[in-house]
Structures are given as structure tokens and as C-alpha cells.
Design an enzyme around this catalytic site. Structure first.
Site, PDB file in Angstrom:
ATOM      1  N   TYR A   1      26.921 -15.327   7.047  1.00  0.00           N
ATOM      2  CA  TYR A   1      26.630 -14.430   5.920  1.00  0.00           C
ATOM      3  C   TYR A   1      26.702 -15.203   4.610  1.00  0.00           C
ATOM      4  O   TYR A   1      25.813 -15.107   3.762  1.00  0.00           O
ATOM      5  CB  TYR A   1      27.617 -13.264   5.908  1.00  0.00           C
ATOM      6  CG  TYR A   1      27.320 -12.225   4.830  1.00  0.00           C
ATOM      7  CD1 TYR A   1      26.290 -11.298   4.992  1.00  0.00           C
ATOM      8  CD2 TYR A   1      28.076 -12.159   3.656  1.00  0.00           C
ATOM      9  CE1 TYR A   1      26.009 -10.344   4.011  1.00  0.00           C
ATOM     10  CE2 TYR A   1      27.816 -11.208   2.679  1.00  0.00           C
ATOM     11  CZ  TYR A   1      26.777 -10.300   2.861  1.00  0.00           C
ATOM     12  OH  TYR A   1      26.515  -9.354   1.890  1.00  0.00           O
TER      13      TYR A   1
HETATM   14  N1  LIG Z   1      28.381  -3.329   0.916  1.00  0.00           N
HETATM   15  C1  LIG Z   1      28.876  -4.451   0.410  1.00  0.00           C
HETATM   16  O1  LIG Z   1      30.099  -4.663   0.358  1.00  0.00           O
HETATM   17  C2  LIG Z   1      27.930  -5.501  -0.127  1.00  0.00           C
HETATM   18  C3  LIG Z   1      28.452  -6.517  -0.943  1.00  0.00           C
HETATM   19  C4  LIG Z   1      27.599  -7.501  -1.430  1.00  0.00           C
HETATM   20  C5  LIG Z   1      26.259  -7.475  -1.109  1.00  0.00           C
HETATM   21  N2  LIG Z   1      25.786  -6.481  -0.299  1.00  0.00           N
HETATM   22  C6  LIG Z   1      24.362  -6.515   0.036  1.00  0.00           C
HETATM   23  O2  LIG Z   1      23.749  -5.318  -0.354  1.00  0.00           O
HETATM   24  C7  LIG Z   1      22.564  -5.141   0.407  1.00  0.00           C
HETATM   25  C8  LIG Z   1      22.487  -3.700   0.868  1.00  0.00           C
HETATM   26  O3  LIG Z   1      23.555  -3.462   1.777  1.00  0.00           O
HETATM   27  P1  LIG Z   1      24.410  -2.105   1.785  1.00  0.00           P
HETATM   28  O4  LIG Z   1      25.809  -2.516   1.588  1.00  0.00           O
HETATM   29  O5  LIG Z   1      23.802  -1.117   0.919  1.00  0.00           O
HETATM   30  O6  LIG Z   1      24.283  -1.730   3.347  1.00  0.00           O
HETATM   31  P2  LIG Z   1      23.574  -0.487   4.071  1.00  0.00           P
HETATM   32  O7  LIG Z   1      23.661  -0.770   5.535  1.00  0.00           O
HETATM   33  O8  LIG Z   1      24.131   0.790   3.570  1.00  0.00           O
HETATM   34  O9  LIG Z   1      22.051  -0.610   3.616  1.00  0.00           O
HETATM   35  C9  LIG Z   1      21.215  -1.615   4.148  1.00  0.00           C
HETATM   36  C10 LIG Z   1      19.891  -0.988   4.567  1.00  0.00           C
HETATM   37  O10 LIG Z   1      19.043  -2.054   5.013  1.00  0.00           O
HETATM   38  C11 LIG Z   1      18.303  -1.568   6.123  1.00  0.00           C
HETATM   39  N3  LIG Z   1      17.835  -2.696   6.928  1.00  0.00           N
HETATM   40  C12 LIG Z   1      18.585  -3.630   7.547  1.00  0.00           C
HETATM   41  N4  LIG Z   1      17.790  -4.484   8.206  1.00  0.00           N
HETATM   42  C13 LIG Z   1      16.509  -4.085   7.988  1.00  0.00           C
HETATM   43  C14 LIG Z   1      15.249  -4.553   8.410  1.00  0.00           C
HETATM   44  N5  LIG Z   1      15.132  -5.640   9.211  1.00  0.00           N
HETATM   45  N6  LIG Z   1      14.130  -3.907   7.993  1.00  0.00           N
HETATM   46  C15 LIG Z   1      14.232  -2.810   7.202  1.00  0.00           C
HETATM   47  N7  LIG Z   1      15.412  -2.312   6.769  1.00  0.00           N
HETATM   48  C16 LIG Z   1      16.538  -2.944   7.170  1.00  0.00           C
HETATM   49  C17 LIG Z   1      19.281  -0.686   6.880  1.00  0.00           C
HETATM   50  O11 LIG Z   1      18.609   0.240   7.742  1.00  0.00           O
HETATM   51  C18 LIG Z   1      20.022   0.007   5.737  1.00  0.00           C
HETATM   52  O12 LIG Z   1      19.399   1.242   5.396  1.00  0.00           O
HETATM   53  C19 LIG Z   1      22.619  -6.179   1.530  1.00  0.00           C
HETATM   54  O13 LIG Z   1      21.782  -7.260   1.201  1.00  0.00           O
HETATM   55  C20 LIG Z   1      24.070  -6.619   1.509  1.00  0.00           C
HETATM   56  O14 LIG Z   1      24.239  -7.934   2.000  1.00  0.00           O
HETATM   57  C21 LIG Z   1      26.578  -5.495   0.182  1.00  0.00           C
END
Ligand SMILES: NC(=O)c1ccc[n+]([C@@H]2O[C@H](COP(=O)([O-])OP(=O)(O)OC[C@H]3O[C@@H](n4cnc5c(N)ncnc54)[C@H](O)[C@@H]3O)[C@@H](O)[C@H]2O)c1
Length: 262
Positions: A156
Site C-alpha cells: 500500500y
Molecule cells: N479511509 C482511509 O483511511 C484512507 C486514508 C488515506 C487514503 N485513502 C484513499 O482514499 C481512497 C478512497 O478510499 P475510501 O477510504 O473512501 O474507501 P471505500 O472503500 O469507502 O471507497 C473506495 C471505492 O472504490 C471502489 N473501487 C475499488 N476498486 C475499484 C475498481 N477496480 N473499479 C471501480 N471501483 C473500485 C469501491 O467499490 C469503493 O466504492 C482510496 O484511494 C484510499 O486509498 C483512504
């Protein structure tokens, strides 16, 4: 008049968490949104919630054809594309590579890097002409793991450092027509999930109370962020007025964690 009145944005991972919160905020700010996600049911709920100003596209954003279809949909339905947000992502749940079987390292790399990194490259490539035409912008969801160790496992962290490289390189290559920036959230209570290849696909951050508590404890603000907390960063970067001089910038939205760690 909202800050993004008349603008059109395409967002991946828009059915949940940060992407969903951003889609909702962009519509509140006057933008039209194309929401792309592999979760068709959750997309349908978002469409019901946002109405005509949101078009949804169900599919896998690691496929070039789906990224191209998202750009086409934005142009057909709303006439242009001003902002592309590469946001979809998955997590490795801090899994150490020396605790994986040798063959699992390769499989997990393929799965995680395809979603976190390849989809960003494909979406950027698919959007380039449309964004050049609108003098628009690309925004990439990075992470505090784009800057430090310990925000995830090796895969990651490596994927999020790669996204930081993509932001810097494209900001350099695509200026002056297209601005390229990122948002780096810290730990946020969302459905962020794991990998099929590591049998962690069903783990969700928002179901793991210990992780949420750990995130809150690590933050100088003593809280774990909610998805909505980051939405204003995307509005700022997407705004042709307020974001006009922002290029190659990654807004860190982590409650001060990185600044404390040095
Ligand atoms: N939640 C955290 O703590 C956090 C922290 C830093 C960065 N992020 C980043 O934020 C971004 C969003 O994550 P989140 O936390 O909202 O998670 P989340 O799981 O709530 O949302 C992610 C979405 O991406 C979709 N997805 C995943 N793979 C896919 C694919 N191959 N094609 C189409 N859709 C796809 C999922 O269905 C989901 O709806 C990510 O890039 C994550 O790395 C999250």
C-alpha cells in the site's frame, strides 16, 4: 452560485467513502458529476440521492475501456470534462511481505497496484484530451502513506508513493493546460477494504473499532476523520478560481500526523 457552477467532474470509487462524499459536495457546489465504481447497487443509491446532476457508470476502473467510457459519458451528458478525480483504492491491512507466501507477494502486487496505480494512469490517459480542451485539472487521492512509513503495509505504501510521483510528473508534463494535484487523507472512517489475493477483501476499516481507535489516538487532533472532512480539499483544487495557481500540490488532510512525525 456554487464554487463549481457549470463544471463537470468524473470520479472513480464514487459509490462509497471519500469518493461518495466528494461527489455529493461537488454537486452541492454546482458541478455535474459522473460517478464510476464497481459497486453498481451503491451507485444506484447515489444516483437516487443526487438526481439529474449525477450520471453513474458501473465498472472496473482498472479497465481502459471503462475509463474511456467515463470520459465519453461526461462529454455526452454534460458537454465537457473539467475535473477528473482518480480516487478508487484498496488497502493491504498492514500486511508485511515477509509474512506472505512468495507467490502471494506477486498476486497481491498485481491486485493492489492495478487498482491503486494502473487505474490512475488509465484514467489520466483517458482524460487528457478532454482536460486539455477545458483547461481542467486532475486530482489524485493519495494518502499520508504517500509521505511516510506505517500508514499501511509495504504494498500500500509503495502504491501511494507511486501516486505522489504521478502527481508530480504529470503536473510538470501537462502544464500549462492541465493542473495536476492530489489530496492525502489520513485515517478515515470509510468502507476501505482489502484484497482478494490476501483474503482480506471483506475487511472494512469502518467495521474495525480497534483500527478506528488507533487512528484517532495517533492524530494530533485526537479524532479519526470522516469522509466529508476531505471534500473541501477537492473543491479547492477543482476550482478554476481558487485553484488557479495550484499545480503539483498535494493537500495533506491528516489532522497534523505527518507534521508531528517530521
Ligand atoms: N479511509 C482511509 O483511511 C484512507 C486514508 C488515506 C487514503 N485513502 C484513499 O482514499 C481512497 C478512497 O478510499 P475510501 O477510504 O473512501 O474507501 P471505500 O472503500 O469507502 O471507497 C473506495 C471505492 O472504490 C471502489 N473501487 C475499488 N476498486 C475499484 C475498481 N477496480 N473499479 C471501480 N471501483 C473500485 C469501491 O467499490 C469503493 O466504492 C482510496 O484511494 C484510499 O486509498 C483512504
Amino acid at each position: 452560485m456554487g464554487k463549481l457552477s457549470g463544471q463537470t467532474a468524473l470520479i472513480t470509487g464514487a459509490a462509497s467513502g471519500i469518493g461518495k462524499a466528494v461527489a455529493i459536495r461537488l454537486v452541492e457546489e454546482g458541478a455535474n458529476v459522473v460517478a464510476l465504481d464497481r459497486n453498481a447497487d451503491a451507485l444506484a443509491d447515489l444516483s437516487d440521492h443526487l438526481g439529474d446532476r449525477c450520471s453513474v457508470l458501473a465498472g472496473d476502473c482498472t479497465e481502459a475501456a471503462i475509463c474511456e467510457a467515463g470520459v465519453e459519458l461526461a462529454q455526452e451528458k454534460f458537454g465537457k470534462l473539467d475535473t477528473t478525480i482518480a480516487n478508487a483504492g484498496v488497502y493491504d491491512w498492514y500486511k508485511r511481505i515477509d509474512r506472505m507466501k512468495m507467490e502471494d507477494v506477486e498476486a497481491a502486487f498485481e491486485e493492489l497496484f492495478r487498482i491503486n496505480v494502473l487505474s490512475t494512469l488509465l484514467l489520466a490517459r483517458a482524460s487528457a484530451d478532454a482536460l486539455r480542451k477545458s483547461t481542467g485539472s486532475l486530482i489524485v487521492t493519495c494518502s499520508n502513506a504517500s509521505f511516510r512509513a506505517g500508514g499501511g503495509g509495504t504494498l500500500y505504501t509503495a502504491s501511494k508513493f507511486a501516486l505522489r510521483g504521478i502527481v508530480y510528473q504529470l503536473a510538470y508534463e501537462w502544464a500549462p493546460q492541465i493542473r495536476v494535484n492530489g489530496v492525502a487523507p489520513g485515517g478515515t472512517v470509510t468502507g476501505l477494504s482489502g484484497l482478494d489475493t490476501l483474503e482480506s477483501a471483506s475487511r472494512r476499516l469502518d467495521s474495525e473499532q480497534r483500527t478506528v481507535e488507533m487512528v484517532a489516538k495517533a492524530s494530533p487532533l485526537a479524532r479519526a476523520a470522516e469522509a466529508e472532512d476531505h471534500a473541501g480539499c477537492y473543491v479547492l483544487l477543482a476550482s478554476p478560481r481558487d485553484g488557479v495557481n495550484l499545480n503539483g500540490t498535494i493537500l495533506v488532510s491528516d489532522g497534523g500526523l505527518i507534521s508531528r512525525m517530521g
